[in-house]
Design an enzyme around this catalytic site. Structure first.
Site, PDB file in Angstrom:
ATOM      1  N   SER A  52       0.823  -1.213   0.000  1.00 23.92           N
ATOM      2  CA  SER A  52       0.000   0.000   0.000  1.00 23.92           C
ATOM      3  C   SER A  52       0.854   1.259   0.000  1.00 23.92           C
ATOM      4  O   SER A  52       0.438   2.296  -0.544  1.00 23.92           O
ATOM      5  CB  SER A  52      -0.970  -0.002   1.184  1.00 23.92           C
ATOM      6  OG  SER A  52      -0.287  -0.166   2.405  1.00 23.92           O
ATOM      7  N   GLY A  75       4.899  -7.928  12.832  1.00 25.48           N
ATOM      8  CA  GLY A  75       3.671  -8.599  12.425  1.00 25.48           C
ATOM      9  C   GLY A  75       2.517  -8.397  13.388  1.00 25.48           C
ATOM     10  O   GLY A  75       2.695  -8.471  14.609  1.00 25.48           O
ATOM     11  N   SER A 124       2.923   1.783  16.910  1.00 23.43           N
ATOM     12  CA  SER A 124       2.072   2.905  16.519  1.00 23.43           C
ATOM     13  C   SER A 124       1.732   3.814  17.694  1.00 23.43           C
ATOM     14  O   SER A 124       1.827   5.051  17.593  1.00 23.43           O
ATOM     15  CB  SER A 124       0.779   2.371  15.892  1.00 23.43           C
ATOM     16  OG  SER A 124      -0.197   3.385  15.760  1.00 23.43           O
ATOM     17  N   ASP A 141      -4.375   0.855   8.770  1.00 21.81           N
ATOM     18  CA  ASP A 141      -4.400  -0.518   8.245  1.00 21.81           C
ATOM     19  C   ASP A 141      -3.388  -1.377   8.992  1.00 21.81           C
ATOM     20  O   ASP A 141      -2.637  -2.151   8.405  1.00 21.81           O
ATOM     21  CB  ASP A 141      -4.095  -0.506   6.742  1.00 21.81           C
ATOM     22  CG  ASP A 141      -4.380  -1.849   6.074  1.00 21.81           C
ATOM     23  OD1 ASP A 141      -5.232  -2.595   6.593  1.00 21.81           O
ATOM     24  OD2 ASP A 141      -3.763  -2.141   5.040  1.00 21.81           O
ATOM     25  N   HIS A 144      -5.862  -5.626  13.244  1.00 23.91           N
ATOM     26  CA  HIS A 144      -7.289  -5.561  12.935  1.00 23.91           C
ATOM     27  C   HIS A 144      -8.192  -6.032  14.066  1.00 23.91           C
ATOM     28  O   HIS A 144      -9.405  -6.129  13.882  1.00 23.91           O
ATOM     29  CB  HIS A 144      -7.584  -6.362  11.663  1.00 23.91           C
ATOM     30  CG  HIS A 144      -7.053  -5.715  10.432  1.00 23.91           C
ATOM     31  ND1 HIS A 144      -5.707  -5.624  10.171  1.00 23.91           N
ATOM     32  CD2 HIS A 144      -7.672  -5.095   9.398  1.00 23.91           C
ATOM     33  CE1 HIS A 144      -5.520  -4.993   9.014  1.00 23.91           C
ATOM     34  NE2 HIS A 144      -6.699  -4.657   8.532  1.00 23.91           N
ATOM     35  N   ASP A 170     -10.330  -2.680   5.243  1.00 30.81           N
ATOM     36  CA  ASP A 170     -10.970  -3.888   5.772  1.00 30.81           C
ATOM     37  C   ASP A 170     -12.234  -3.565   6.559  1.00 30.81           C
ATOM     38  O   ASP A 170     -12.418  -4.027   7.689  1.00 30.81           O
ATOM     39  CB  ASP A 170      -9.984  -4.696   6.620  1.00 30.81           C
ATOM     40  CG  ASP A 170      -8.823  -5.216   5.792  1.00 30.81           C
ATOM     41  OD1 ASP A 170      -9.073  -5.750   4.697  1.00 30.81           O
ATOM     42  OD2 ASP A 170      -7.667  -5.080   6.225  1.00 30.81           O
TER      43      ASP A 170
END
Length: 214
Positions: A52, A75, A124, A141, A144, A170
């Site tokens: 992306s 991950g 983050s 993104d 999730h 998503d």
């Protein structure tokens, strides 16, 4: 939204990079970055292998912007061993952990976007705590599940400038299609009154901070 075609050579690289962004959603992401990028910098939460980021970086190059892409590169939950989206080629045997950073660097180098796409390697929520720059576009993104999506929204959405875009990936209204945590946070953003929905493509949703018409 500004309808403009992504350069064919960069689209070719993006479509072949590791990742989960369908080409139609990638084109929509490119158009969104093209529309809003001239207002200021773009930030992506969740880099993975750079797929992306190529769509974002291609637009940033055309409008004179830059993309900061934030990820610890170990991950998210859903790509760990034993989970459906796990890719064993991303395992670093030295530490027994995922490491997507080398794949990201190779993808961005292959695309020739190293000047436009800047990796911020870290969690983050930690980076958000010290971030002070207004964003023209924020693309969420990362992880999730409920916790990570909520944290990304709460930590980063306040940095989106008036007239800037907040983009979610998503978003699945039907639970049979995918997890519901991103949808709930997307709906929370709408309910806040700070954002209005301006575009949708597949599972991609584009919101704009109220007060400006792009």
């Amino acid at each position: 939204m500004t309808h403009v075609s992504m350069p064919a050579d960069l689209r070719h690289v993006a479509e072949r990079a590791k990742g989960f962004m369908p080409s139609n959603e990638g084109q929509a992401l490119f158009e969104t970055a093209y529309t809003y990028g001239s207002l200021g910098p773009i930030c992506e939460i969740g880099t993975y292998c750079g797929k992306s980021a190529i769509y974002l970086g291609a637009a940033a190059r055309q409008v004179g912007s830059v993309v900061f892409t934030v990820d610890h590169h170990r991950g998210s939950e859903e790509i760990q061993p034993g989970w459906a989206h796990h890719d064993p080629t991303l395992m670093d045997p030295r530490f027994g952990k995922m490491d997507s950073l080398p794949f990201f660097r190779a993808a961005i180098a292959k695309a020739g976007l190293e000047e436009e796409v800047i990796a911020v390697v870290g969690r983050s929520e930690t980076v958000a705590r010290y971030w002070n720059t207004r964003l023209a576009m924020l693309f969420i993104d990362g992880g999730h599940s409920e916790g990570p999506v909520t944290s990304d929204y709460e930590g980063w959405a306040p940095h989106v400038m008036v007239g800037g875009a907040l983009v979610f990936h998503d978003i699945y209204p039907d639970p049979a299609d995918g997890g519901q945590a991103p949808l709930r946070v997307f709906e929370r953003a709408l309910a806040s009154g700070d954002f209005k929905e301006v575009a949708a493509e597949g599972s991609l949703r584009v919101l704009q901070r109220v007060g400006f018409s792009a």
